[in-house]
Design a protein around this motif. Structure first.
Motif, short mmCIF file in Angstrom:
data_model
loop_
_atom_site.label_atom_id
_atom_site.label_comp_id
_atom_site.label_asym_id
_atom_site.label_seq_id
_atom_site.Cartn_x
_atom_site.Cartn_y
_atom_site.Cartn_z
N ASP A 122 110.24 -17.93 60.08
CA ASP A 122 110.77 -18.56 60.82
C ASP A 122 110.41 -19.76 60.17
O ASP A 122 109.64 -20.41 61.25
CB ASP A 122 111.38 -19.14 61.90
N GLU A 123 110.54 -20.27 58.81
CA GLU A 123 108.99 -20.76 58.53
C GLU A 123 109.52 -22.55 58.97
O GLU A 123 108.11 -23.05 59.09
CB GLU A 123 109.10 -21.39 57.22
N GLU A 124 110.44 -22.89 59.66
CA GLU A 124 110.99 -24.19 59.79
C GLU A 124 110.18 -24.64 61.21
O GLU A 124 109.11 -25.29 61.52
CB GLU A 124 112.07 -24.59 59.64
N GLU A 125 110.77 -23.71 61.99
CA GLU A 125 109.78 -22.96 63.43
C GLU A 125 108.34 -23.56 63.09
O GLU A 125 107.32 -23.83 64.24
CB GLU A 125 110.35 -22.02 64.21
N GLY A 126 107.39 -22.36 62.29
CA GLY A 126 106.20 -22.12 62.11
C GLY A 126 105.22 -23.72 61.52
O GLY A 126 104.53 -23.70 62.50
N VAL A 127 106.51 -24.97 61.06
CA VAL A 127 105.47 -25.36 61.05
C VAL A 127 105.33 -26.47 62.16
O VAL A 127 104.09 -26.72 62.77
CB VAL A 127 106.34 -27.25 59.31
N LYS A 128 106.25 -26.39 63.29
CA LYS A 128 106.06 -26.72 64.89
C LYS A 128 105.02 -25.84 65.43
O LYS A 128 103.91 -26.43 65.99
CB LYS A 128 107.52 -26.80 64.91
N VAL A 129 104.88 -24.36 65.05
CA VAL A 129 104.30 -24.10 65.79
C VAL A 129 102.17 -24.13 65.65
O VAL A 129 102.23 -24.22 65.81
CB VAL A 129 104.65 -22.31 65.30
N HIS A 130 102.68 -23.85 64.11
CA HIS A 130 101.13 -24.48 63.87
C HIS A 130 100.31 -25.84 64.43
O HIS A 130 99.37 -26.52 64.17
CB HIS A 130 100.90 -24.20 62.23
N ALA A 131 101.45 -26.91 64.17
CA ALA A 131 100.88 -28.00 64.46
C ALA A 131 100.99 -27.86 66.31
O ALA A 131 99.56 -28.71 66.65
CB ALA A 131 102.03 -29.39 64.47
N CYS A 132 101.74 -27.26 67.03
CA CYS A 132 101.30 -26.90 68.28
C CYS A 132 99.79 -26.54 68.20
O CYS A 132 99.23 -26.60 69.67
CB CYS A 132 102.60 -26.89 68.54
N ILE A 150 94.07 -27.08 70.51
CA ILE A 150 92.11 -26.84 69.71
C ILE A 150 92.35 -28.77 69.86
O ILE A 150 90.87 -28.95 70.11
CB ILE A 150 92.57 -26.51 68.18
N GLU A 151 92.90 -29.50 69.90
CA GLU A 151 92.72 -30.48 69.77
C GLU A 151 92.40 -31.23 70.84
O GLU A 151 91.64 -32.72 71.79
CB GLU A 151 93.84 -32.19 69.04
N ARG A 152 92.94 -30.96 72.06
CA ARG A 152 92.87 -31.33 73.43
C ARG A 152 92.01 -30.24 74.33
O ARG A 152 91.38 -30.84 75.51
CB ARG A 152 94.23 -31.78 73.81
N GLY A 153 91.09 -29.80 73.29
CA GLY A 153 90.32 -28.78 74.27
C GLY A 153 90.48 -27.96 74.76
O GLY A 153 90.14 -27.45 76.38
N LEU A 175 90.63 -21.98 74.62
CA LEU A 175 90.83 -21.70 73.21
C LEU A 175 88.96 -21.65 73.08
O LEU A 175 88.90 -20.81 71.75
CB LEU A 175 91.39 -22.33 72.20
N PHE A 176 88.46 -22.02 73.92
CA PHE A 176 87.02 -22.03 73.62
C PHE A 176 86.33 -21.68 74.88
O PHE A 176 84.76 -21.19 74.64
CB PHE A 176 86.53 -23.66 73.38
N GLU A 177 86.23 -20.84 75.36
CA GLU A 177 85.82 -20.33 76.85
C GLU A 177 84.91 -18.67 76.13
O GLU A 177 84.12 -18.30 76.85
CB GLU A 177 86.82 -19.84 77.85
N ILE A 211 94.50 -29.62 60.34
CA ILE A 211 93.57 -28.19 60.48
C ILE A 211 92.09 -28.22 59.20
O ILE A 211 91.00 -27.90 59.71
CB ILE A 211 94.45 -26.54 59.47
N SER A 212 91.87 -29.22 58.54
CA SER A 212 90.67 -29.81 57.76
C SER A 212 90.01 -30.13 58.36
O SER A 212 88.66 -29.70 58.97
CB SER A 212 91.02 -30.43 56.09
N ALA A 213 90.02 -31.04 59.61
CA ALA A 213 89.09 -31.58 60.54
C ALA A 213 88.51 -30.67 61.94
O ALA A 213 87.60 -30.75 61.80
CB ALA A 213 90.13 -33.04 61.25
#
Length: 459
Positions: free
Chosen positions: A368-378, A383-386, A390-392, A422-424
């Motif tokens: 589901d590519e449309e949902e994929g866009v949302k999932v990968h943004a999620c 990651i951005e909120r730490g 994901l980092f333990e 993703i680049s950042a």
């Protein structure tokens, strides 16, 4: 009957005193339909350039929504309604008229269109009218109906259409049982009729989406009695009806946004129930709704989050989870899980780490590519909120993240904004304390994937 040789069609018309046969010249009817379709094209192409003609055309064409002598004319009139409203809105924005002009036109259009949706006898034309109504509201924008009572009339009209469809389905089922000569040909005719009815029902969910987007506060109150109306679809033995009923709930919840919490106590139980349905499309729609409830349901959702995660866990770990027939449902389950982690982390309590592991372990979303866009943004948001899990254990998770990014960059499952994020993230992962782990993960990628990661990191 038709006497087409002489270009004359006989139409049976329903009047106050009974039925009446009317002979009409088919060439004139065809010309009329062509003229109506040309008007649709003119308004669609020229927009505010047609401002001088809006009033005159609207007055005539609104009448033709009830033109009994030709389905084509009524269909064209329905297609013109949203274009008229769009042209009026564009004209207002260019200073050619004021909001009063737009409101007057909207009144004229919606009054007739809403009543004709209920009265139209031909399902194909009815579909055109429902689609016209949806687009007209989308083009009219916020509060374009002008009055909460009119919104209730729209919901009533949708209820009438739904009732007609259910009645036809019932009749088809009875006919099939009673008819001893039921053959393949008859089966085909019935299948076509059922498909057309499904299309009609699907169009109702589109209207609900438009209604809710443009009249959020009104809809929060007005939809309350209609939960039961659309609930009848959800309880149907026909899987396509269950899917459409759940989609109707999804549209209302998603477009109500923060106001959706008032429906969560009523809608969460059926969404949970039908996330276990035997039909993959019903499961997909249901689990999508669970994600919306996680986003907007607050404490009401938190109380049920354990059961929701358990349903998603079964879905993701099913041996057929990645099969073609199941892929879309599973992707939507993963999306719902991402929303739970993002919006309801406290509700997960001790299971938070396991939920994050399950989420990351499934990625990337491919079907589901449309949902994929949302999932990968999620994923980027987590990651951005730490997100701690994901980092333990970075030696395990950082290579996973890099592998996921390598697979999703330059595909339709990420949009421009997510690519920038993703680049950042990649730049950060290439610095201490993750630099060494990242370098090891990078070296294990294929040359193509290395090129994608290198390009994204240098942006």
């Amino acid at each position: 009957g038709d006497d087409e040789d002489e270009g004359i069609a006989t139409v049976v018309v329903q009047t106050d005193t009974g039925t009446k046969r009317v002979a009409l010249k088919t060439s004139l009817l065809e010309e009329k339909a062509t003229a109506c379709n040309m008007l649709v094209c003119y308004f669609a192409e020229l927009g505010e350039g047609m401002f001088a003609y809006i009033e005159q055309v609207a007055t005539e064409m609104v009448k033709l929504l009830a033109y009994v002598y030709s389905d084509e004319v009524r269909t064209a009139a329905a297609a013109l309604m949203p274009e008229l409203i769009k042209a009026a809105v564009l004209s207002r924005d260019k200073g050619l008229c004021d909001q009063n002009f737009v409101a007057g036109l909207a009144n004229l259009v919606f009054d007739k269109l809403i009543s004709m949706v209920k009265e139209e006898p031909e399902p194909e034309v009815q579909l055109a009218m429902i689609e016209g109504l949806q687009e007209a509201m989308a083009n009219g924008g916020a509060l374009c109906l002008g009055d909460p009572a009119k919104l209730t009339l729209v919901l009533q009209a949708l209820g009438v259409v739904m009732g007609e469809v259910m009645e036809r389905c019932q009749k088809r089922a009875e006919q099939r049982q009673a008819d001893e000569d039921y053959d393949e040909e008859e089966e085909e005719v019935q299948a076509e009729a059922a498909e057309r009815d499904d299309e009609l029902l699907d169009s109702l969910t589109g209207v609900l989406a438009s209604l809710t987007k443009t009249h959020k506060e009104w809809m929060q109150t007005a939809f309350v009695p209609y939960v039961e109306v659309f609930g009848a679809l959800v309880q149907s033995s026909i899987s396509s009806h269950r899917r459409i009923g759940i989609c109707a709930f999804d549209e209302v919840l998603e477009n109500l946004e923060e106001l959706a919490h008032s429906f969560v106590p009523q809608l969460l139980p059926p969404l949970l129930q039908y996330s276990r349905d035997e039909d993959a499309q019903v499961r997909q729609a249901s689990v999508y709704g669970l994600g919306i409830c996680a986003q907007y349901g607050g404490a009401l959702f938190a109380a049920q989050s354990g059961e929701v995660v358990s349903v998603i866990h079964s879905m993701i770990n099913s041996p057929t989870a990645r099969d073609e027939a199941e892929g879309f449902a599973t992707d939507n389950g993963v999306s719902a899980l991402g929303k739970i982690i993002l919006y309801q982390p406290e509700a997960l309590a001790a299971n938070r780490g396991a939920a994050v592991g399950m989420f990351l372990g499934y990625l990337p979303v491919k079907d589901d590519e449309e949902e994929g866009v949302k999932v990968h943004a999620c994923l980027c948001s987590l990651i951005e909120r730490g997100e701690p899990a994901l980092f333990e254990m970075p030696a395990q998770t950082v290579p996973q993240l890099i592998r996921v990014f390598a697979q999703i960059l330059d595909t339709d499952t990420v949009d421009e904004e997510t690519t920038v994020r993703i680049s950042a993230i990649l730049k950060k992962l290439q610095q201490p304390p993750y630099a060494e782990i990242s370098a090891g993960a990078y070296s294990s990628l294929s040359p193509d994937q290395q090129a994608k990661i290198a390009a994204a990191s240098s942006k």
